[in-house]
Design a protein around this motif. Sequence first.
Motif, PDB file in Angstrom:
ATOM      1  N   PRO A   1      -7.551   7.672   0.969  1.00 25.75           N
ATOM      2  CA  PRO A   1      -7.485   6.966   2.341  1.00 25.75           C
ATOM      3  C   PRO A   1      -8.869   5.879   2.495  1.00 25.75           C
ATOM      4  O   PRO A   1      -8.551   4.875   2.905  1.00 25.75           O
ATOM      5  N   GLY A   2      -9.776   5.701   1.458  1.00 22.43           N
ATOM      6  CA  GLY A   2     -10.668   4.816   1.123  1.00 22.43           C
ATOM      7  C   GLY A   2      -9.849   3.292   0.860  1.00 22.43           C
ATOM      8  O   GLY A   2     -10.312   2.293   1.406  1.00 22.43           O
TER       9      GLY A   2
ATOM     10  N   CYS B   1      -6.912   2.660   1.358  1.00 21.98           N
ATOM     11  CA  CYS B   1      -5.982   2.342   2.657  1.00 21.98           C
ATOM     12  C   CYS B   1      -6.867   1.470   3.532  1.00 21.98           C
ATOM     13  O   CYS B   1      -6.462   0.388   4.091  1.00 21.98           O
ATOM     14  N   ARG B   2      -8.168   1.939   3.725  1.00 26.73           N
ATOM     15  CA  ARG B   2      -8.930   1.233   4.828  1.00 26.73           C
ATOM     16  C   ARG B   2      -9.557   0.061   4.154  1.00 26.73           C
ATOM     17  O   ARG B   2      -9.235  -1.068   5.136  1.00 26.73           O
ATOM     18  N   SER B   3      -9.541  -0.014   3.154  1.00 26.73           N
ATOM     19  CA  SER B   3      -9.933  -1.579   2.417  1.00 26.73           C
ATOM     20  C   SER B   3      -8.731  -2.454   2.555  1.00 26.73           C
ATOM     21  O   SER B   3      -9.025  -3.706   3.128  1.00 26.73           O
ATOM     22  N   ILE B   4      -7.657  -2.001   2.134  1.00 29.09           N
ATOM     23  CA  ILE B   4      -6.342  -2.700   2.343  1.00 29.09           C
ATOM     24  C   ILE B   4      -6.013  -3.142   3.755  1.00 29.09           C
ATOM     25  O   ILE B   4      -5.756  -4.495   4.023  1.00 29.09           O
ATOM     26  N   PHE B   5      -6.354  -2.465   4.750  1.00 36.67           N
ATOM     27  CA  PHE B   5      -6.250  -2.582   6.143  1.00 36.67           C
ATOM     28  C   PHE B   5      -7.194  -3.686   6.610  1.00 36.67           C
ATOM     29  O   PHE B   5      -6.682  -4.540   7.311  1.00 36.67           O
ATOM     30  N   MET B   6      -8.575  -3.652   6.047  1.00 37.48           N
ATOM     31  CA  MET B   6      -9.449  -4.623   6.562  1.00 37.48           C
ATOM     32  C   MET B   6      -9.201  -6.059   5.794  1.00 37.48           C
ATOM     33  O   MET B   6      -9.008  -6.927   6.543  1.00 37.48           O
ATOM     34  N   ASP B   7      -8.367  -5.930   4.493  1.00 35.74           N
ATOM     35  CA  ASP B   7      -7.852  -7.397   4.161  1.00 35.74           C
ATOM     36  C   ASP B   7      -6.859  -7.918   4.948  1.00 35.74           C
ATOM     37  O   ASP B   7      -6.533  -9.030   5.289  1.00 35.74           O
TER      38      ASP B   7
ATOM     39  N   HIS C   1       1.430   9.754   4.475  1.00 32.98           N
ATOM     40  CA  HIS C   1       0.787   8.597   3.606  1.00 32.98           C
ATOM     41  C   HIS C   1      -0.801   8.195   4.255  1.00 32.98           C
ATOM     42  O   HIS C   1      -0.717   8.227   5.483  1.00 32.98           O
ATOM     43  N   PRO C   2      -1.642   8.175   3.466  1.00 34.00           N
ATOM     44  CA  PRO C   2      -2.926   7.857   4.020  1.00 34.00           C
ATOM     45  C   PRO C   2      -2.624   6.362   4.828  1.00 34.00           C
ATOM     46  O   PRO C   2      -3.690   6.322   5.673  1.00 34.00           O
ATOM     47  N   MET C   3      -2.258   5.431   4.370  1.00 36.07           N
ATOM     48  CA  MET C   3      -1.977   4.285   5.351  1.00 36.07           C
ATOM     49  C   MET C   3      -1.640   4.451   6.946  1.00 36.07           C
ATOM     50  O   MET C   3      -1.769   4.024   7.491  1.00 36.07           O
TER      51      MET C   3
ATOM     52  N   SER D   1       0.860  -1.281  -0.043  1.00 34.65           N
ATOM     53  CA  SER D   1       0.022  -0.090  -0.092  1.00 34.65           C
ATOM     54  C   SER D   1       0.807   1.282   0.033  1.00 34.65           C
ATOM     55  O   SER D   1       0.373   2.307  -0.555  1.00 34.65           O
ATOM     56  N   TYR D   2       2.168   1.239   0.857  1.00 33.86           N
ATOM     57  CA  TYR D   2       2.928   2.372   0.556  1.00 33.86           C
ATOM     58  C   TYR D   2       3.522   2.566  -0.745  1.00 33.86           C
ATOM     59  O   TYR D   2       4.039   3.605  -1.136  1.00 33.86           O
ATOM     60  N   ARG D   3       3.590   1.509  -1.589  1.00 30.31           N
ATOM     61  CA  ARG D   3       4.291   1.785  -2.901  1.00 30.31           C
ATOM     62  C   ARG D   3       3.240   2.207  -4.049  1.00 30.31           C
ATOM     63  O   ARG D   3       3.837   2.515  -5.075  1.00 30.31           O
ATOM     64  N   ILE D   4       1.896   2.068  -3.682  1.00 27.59           N
ATOM     65  CA  ILE D   4       1.005   2.611  -4.652  1.00 27.59           C
ATOM     66  C   ILE D   4       0.904   4.160  -4.665  1.00 27.59           C
ATOM     67  O   ILE D   4       0.677   4.748  -3.511  1.00 27.59           O
TER      68      ILE D   4
END
Length: 91
Positions: free
Chosen positions: A23-24, A26-32, A61-63, A15-18
Motif C-alpha cells: 500500500p505504501g 501504491c501511495r507513492s506511485i499515486f503521488m507521482d 489490489h492495494p492500488m 502498479s497493477y502489474r507489480i
Amino acid sequence: MDLAEADPKGLVRESYRIEGITPGECRSIFMDWALSIPVGRAEADAVRVLIATYALAAPGHPMSAVLQQALTAPEPARRRGGRIGRQGAGA
C-alpha cells in the motif's frame, strides 16, 4: 476523458502489474501520477476512469484502495493546539 489522458505515463497501469506491491508503494506511485496530470485536468474524473479500467477488475489490489480513497473528501481541519491555539484571536 479517455485512459491515455487519465494515465499519461502509465504509472497506475504498471502498479497493477507489480507482484507483491505494498500500500505504501501504491501511495507513492499515486503521488507521482497526481503530479503528472496536466494543470486544469479534473483529477477526480481521471481517478474514476482508472477505477473503471483497473480497480473493478482487481478490487483486492492495494492500488484499488488508494484510488477509492482519492475520491473521498478529506476530514475538516481541526485545531492542533499549542500556545497560539490557546490564546485568543486578538491576543
